[in-house]
Structures are given as structure tokens and as C-alpha cells.
Motif scaffolding. Structure first.
Motif, PDB file in Angstrom:
ATOM      1  N   TYR A 168       0.819  -1.202   0.000  1.00 51.21           N
ATOM      2  CA  TYR A 168       0.000   0.000   0.000  1.00 51.21           C
ATOM      3  C   TYR A 168       0.859   1.261   0.000  1.00 51.21           C
ATOM      4  O   TYR A 168       0.535   2.262  -0.654  1.00 51.21           O
ATOM      5  CB  TYR A 168      -0.934   0.007   1.202  1.00 51.21           C
ATOM      6  N   ARG A 169       1.957   1.241   0.718  1.00 46.11           N
ATOM      7  CA  ARG A 169       2.824   2.413   0.766  1.00 46.11           C
ATOM      8  C   ARG A 169       3.533   2.631  -0.574  1.00 46.11           C
ATOM      9  O   ARG A 169       3.736   3.779  -0.989  1.00 46.11           O
ATOM     10  CB  ARG A 169       3.834   2.264   1.904  1.00 46.11           C
ATOM     11  N   TYR A 170       3.895   1.546  -1.236  1.00 48.34           N
ATOM     12  CA  TYR A 170       4.476   1.685  -2.574  1.00 48.34           C
ATOM     13  C   TYR A 170       3.444   2.264  -3.539  1.00 48.34           C
ATOM     14  O   TYR A 170       3.753   3.158  -4.340  1.00 48.34           O
ATOM     15  CB  TYR A 170       4.965   0.332  -3.095  1.00 48.34           C
ATOM     16  N   ASP A 172       0.913   4.115  -2.776  1.00 47.01           N
ATOM     17  CA  ASP A 172       0.674   5.502  -2.403  1.00 47.01           C
ATOM     18  C   ASP A 172       1.708   6.438  -3.019  1.00 47.01           C
ATOM     19  O   ASP A 172       1.424   7.618  -3.246  1.00 47.01           O
ATOM     20  CB  ASP A 172       0.692   5.662  -0.879  1.00 47.01           C
ATOM     21  N   LEU A 173       2.916   5.905  -3.285  1.00 47.64           N
ATOM     22  CA  LEU A 173       3.958   6.683  -3.954  1.00 47.64           C
ATOM     23  C   LEU A 173       3.858   6.569  -5.471  1.00 47.64           C
ATOM     24  O   LEU A 173       4.748   7.029  -6.182  1.00 47.64           O
ATOM     25  CB  LEU A 173       5.350   6.220  -3.499  1.00 47.64           C
ATOM     26  N   ASP A 174       2.789   5.942  -5.939  1.00 45.16           N
ATOM     27  CA  ASP A 174       2.565   5.804  -7.380  1.00 45.16           C
ATOM     28  C   ASP A 174       3.654   4.959  -8.039  1.00 45.16           C
ATOM     29  O   ASP A 174       4.075   5.235  -9.170  1.00 45.16           O
ATOM     30  CB  ASP A 174       2.491   7.179  -8.043  1.00 45.16           C
ATOM     31  N   LEU A 175       4.098   3.915  -7.329  1.00 42.69           N
ATOM     32  CA  LEU A 175       5.093   3.011  -7.880  1.00 42.69           C
ATOM     33  C   LEU A 175       4.412   1.859  -8.605  1.00 42.69           C
ATOM     34  O   LEU A 175       3.260   1.507  -8.334  1.00 42.69           O
ATOM     35  CB  LEU A 175       5.983   2.444  -6.765  1.00 42.69           C
ATOM     36  N   HIS A 176       5.136   1.271  -9.538  1.00 45.19           N
ATOM     37  CA  HIS A 176       4.691   0.058 -10.205  1.00 45.19           C
ATOM     38  C   HIS A 176       5.170  -1.151  -9.414  1.00 45.19           C
ATOM     39  O   HIS A 176       6.134  -1.075  -8.656  1.00 45.19           O
ATOM     40  CB  HIS A 176       5.246  -0.006 -11.622  1.00 45.19           C
ATOM     41  N   ILE A 177       4.505  -2.284  -9.651  1.00 41.46           N
ATOM     42  CA  ILE A 177       4.818  -3.512  -8.931  1.00 41.46           C
ATOM     43  C   ILE A 177       5.088  -4.636  -9.942  1.00 41.46           C
ATOM     44  O   ILE A 177       4.275  -4.871 -10.844  1.00 41.46           O
ATOM     45  CB  ILE A 177       3.651  -3.940  -8.009  1.00 41.46           C
ATOM     46  N   GLY A 178       6.231  -5.319  -9.769  1.00 39.47           N
ATOM     47  CA  GLY A 178       6.565  -6.459 -10.616  1.00 39.47           C
ATOM     48  C   GLY A 178       6.349  -7.757  -9.862  1.00 39.47           C
ATOM     49  O   GLY A 178       6.807  -7.906  -8.724  1.00 39.47           O
ATOM     50  N   ILE A 179       5.649  -8.690 -10.475  1.00 40.84           N
ATOM     51  CA  ILE A 179       5.343  -9.976  -9.847  1.00 40.84           C
ATOM     52  C   ILE A 179       6.040 -11.099 -10.622  1.00 40.84           C
ATOM     53  O   ILE A 179       5.982 -11.151 -11.856  1.00 40.84           O
ATOM     54  CB  ILE A 179       3.826 -10.235  -9.800  1.00 40.84           C
ATOM     55  N   THR A 180       6.666 -11.995  -9.867  1.00 44.97           N
ATOM     56  CA  THR A 180       7.426 -13.115 -10.437  1.00 44.97           C
ATOM     57  C   THR A 180       6.811 -14.449 -10.024  1.00 44.97           C
ATOM     58  O   THR A 180       5.757 -14.504  -9.396  1.00 44.97           O
ATOM     59  CB  THR A 180       8.874 -13.086  -9.927  1.00 44.97           C
ATOM     60  N   GLY A 181       7.553 -15.522 -10.314  1.00 42.14           N
ATOM     61  CA  GLY A 181       7.132 -16.861  -9.929  1.00 42.14           C
ATOM     62  C   GLY A 181       7.092 -17.101  -8.440  1.00 42.14           C
ATOM     63  O   GLY A 181       6.642 -18.169  -8.000  1.00 42.14           O
ATOM     64  N   TRP A 182       7.535 -16.118  -7.649  1.00 43.93           N
ATOM     65  CA  TRP A 182       7.409 -16.221  -6.193  1.00 43.93           C
ATOM     66  C   TRP A 182       5.957 -16.499  -5.809  1.00 43.93           C
ATOM     67  O   TRP A 182       5.678 -17.225  -4.844  1.00 43.93           O
ATOM     68  CB  TRP A 182       7.882 -14.911  -5.564  1.00 43.93           C
TER      69      TRP A 182
END
Length: 279
Positions: A168-170, A172-182
Motif C-alpha cells: 500500500y505504501r508503494y 501511495d507513492l505511485d510506484l509500479h509492482i513487478g510480480i514473479t514466480g514467487w
């Protein structure tokens, strides 16, 4: 249906014998474009060279340039000048991989922070997006990013593995999120499942992080245990499941997001939905 793999470590020695074949399998699986990750200055230069060597069209392979926090101790007075020169190459589309890793602490934390500041300052100067690494350092990374965020075009937290509050904090800073096989790992990634619905369109991207993070849900499992960009479709399937989205819809908006973030060209047969691996 097309995908963009925003993070593949194609310079890794495990790919040395069959890089062209790895790429052909990725293209055949629908991974139309890939961003090769630079984790050191030497690796960043090699990634750039591979883009030219393996993609004469200039349409499929791109790269990042940066110094991973594990290697922050290698940063010296010449490093910034070398990195700046790499970042001005056309195929290099983002600053990084850079960030903070307080899990392994291979480099002293103060040095990690100094090197991160140097990367972010270059990103502001050159107006390049940032490819970020963070492990067990979310609060400190946020503290540093706040001073730069208004002046950065964009930034992605690659291979996000954190908890809801950090996500949520990321966002809120308008950051993108990368998702992997994790997310496909039932031992340590299941906490990500309910978070997938919280990432809005335009902020979510997919990555293999190959040769690491082979999706554990993949069947059949490859004999060598090496991850490949072609297996990004398994990450797509798992994320779509937990977002409650059609696979085709998720592929479309994550690909659009990645294309805008990295400034990638449209792939010619985008509208046909058919990928020709020989093009």
C-alpha cells in the motif's frame, strides 16, 4: 495474446549455451519483448551487447543498467560516469537494478544507500524510469524514494514479495509492482495471493527473473530446474487466478503497462493476437 517479461537475467552463465533457443521458446510462448536486467556495470554492458547481438530488429530486446545493492561495495569514482554513458544508449530503458537489500547485507547498508542515491539522481537527470530491488528494507527504501519521486518519470519495485502494508505504501507513492514466480511458491508466496486484487491496472507488470524463481506450480517441471522467460505464462495464470481476471485481460493490461513504462515499440502483430516466433 502477448506478454512482456520486464526482468530476465539473460547474461547468467546458465544461458550461455542456448540463449537463442531460450528466446525462441519465449517468443513461441507469446513473450514478445523482454527487458534484460543489468545488475553490475559489466553485466549491464553485456546485457546491452546481447540486445544488439540477438535482436537485430531492435524491437524485441531491451535492457536496464545499474548496480545491484549486493555489489554496492564495488561502486567507485568512475562508476557514475560509466553508468551515465550506458544509460544514454537507446536500448537501455531503465536505471537499475538498484535498491536496498537488508536481508543478506552483502554490502554495508550505508554504502547501499549512497549507491541508491546516485542511481536515483541519474534517473532524475536523464528522466529514466527506475528498476528497484528491495528485500527487508521497505521502510528505508520508501524514506529515500520520497525525496525523488516527484521528479522521477516512474519506478517499479521488481519481484515484489512484501506484505500488505508495504504494498500500500508503494502504491501511495505511485510506484509500479513487478510480480514473479514467487507467487507460485506455496511455501513462501501464498501471502501474495489476496494482495493481487489490490494492485490497480496500470501499476502491475510481470517478470520471470529467470534463471531464478522457477514457478513451483509449473507442470511438467523442467529437468534442469532452470527458469526461462517462456514460463512467464505460469506467472500470468497464477496472478489471473487470484485477481479473478481472464488470462487474456491480464495479459493485455500488464503488457500495455510495461510498454508504456519502458517506452517499448508496439509489436507489429499486436492486434492479430498471433505471435510469429520467426519474425
Amino acid at each position: 495474446m502477448q506478454l512482456i517479461d520486464i526482468g530476465v537475467n539473460l547474461t547468467n552463465a546458465s544461458f550461455a549455451a542456448d540463449r537463442p533457443a531460450v528466446l525462441q521458446r519465449a517468443y513461441a510462448a507469446g513473450v514478445a519483448q523482454l527487458v534484460l536486467t543489468g545488475t553490475s556495470l559489466a553485466c549491464s554492458e553485456e546485457s546491452l551487447n546481447l540486445c544488439h547481438e540477438l535482436d537485430e530488429s531492435g524491437q524485441r530486446l531491451f535492457s536496464t543498467a545499474g548496480v545491484h545493492p549486493h555489489s554496492a561495495s564495488d561502486w567507485n569514482s568512475d562508476s557514475e560516469r560509466t553508468l551515465q554513458a550506458l544509460l544514454q544508449q537507446d536500448r537501455v530503458r531503465a536505471v537499475g537494478e538498484c535498491g536496498l537489500d537488508f536481508n543478506r547485507d552483502f554490502s554495508p547498508r550505508p554504502q547501499q544507500e549512497r549507491v541508491l542515491h546516485a542511481h536515483l539522481a541519474l534517473a532524475v537527470q536523464l528522466q529514466r524510469p527506475v528498476f528497484l530491488h528491495e528485500r527487508d528494507a521497505g521502510e528505508r527504501l520508501l524514506d529515500i524514494l520520497r525525496d525523488y519521486r516527484d521528479h522521477l518519470p516512474a519506478a517499479v519495485v521488481h519481484c515484489f514479495t512484501g506484505e500488505q502494508q508495504t504494498l500500500y505504501r508503494y502504491l501511495d507513492l505511485d510506484l509500479h509492482i513487478g510480480i514473479t514466480g514467487w507467487i507460485c511458491d506455496e511455501r513462501r508466496g501464498s501471502h501474495l495471493h489476496p494482495l493481487m486484487r489490490d494492485i490497480p491496472h496500470g501499476r502491475l507488470m510481470l517478470e520471470s527473473d529467470a534463471p531464478w524463481l522457477l514457478p513451483r506450480s509449473l507442470r511438467p517441471k523442467p529437468k534442469k530446474g532452470r527458469n526461462e522467460p517462456a514460463f512467464l505464462t505460469e506467472v500470468l495464470r497464477e496472478v489471473a487466478l487470484h485477481r479473478g481476471e481472464r488470462i487474456e485481460d491480464l495479459a493485455r493490461h500488464t503488457t500495455d503497462c510495461a510498454r508504456v513504462f519502458f517506452g517499448l515499440p508496439q509489436w507489429p502483430d499486436e492486434t492479430s493476437g498471433v505471435l510469429d516466433p520467426d519474425q
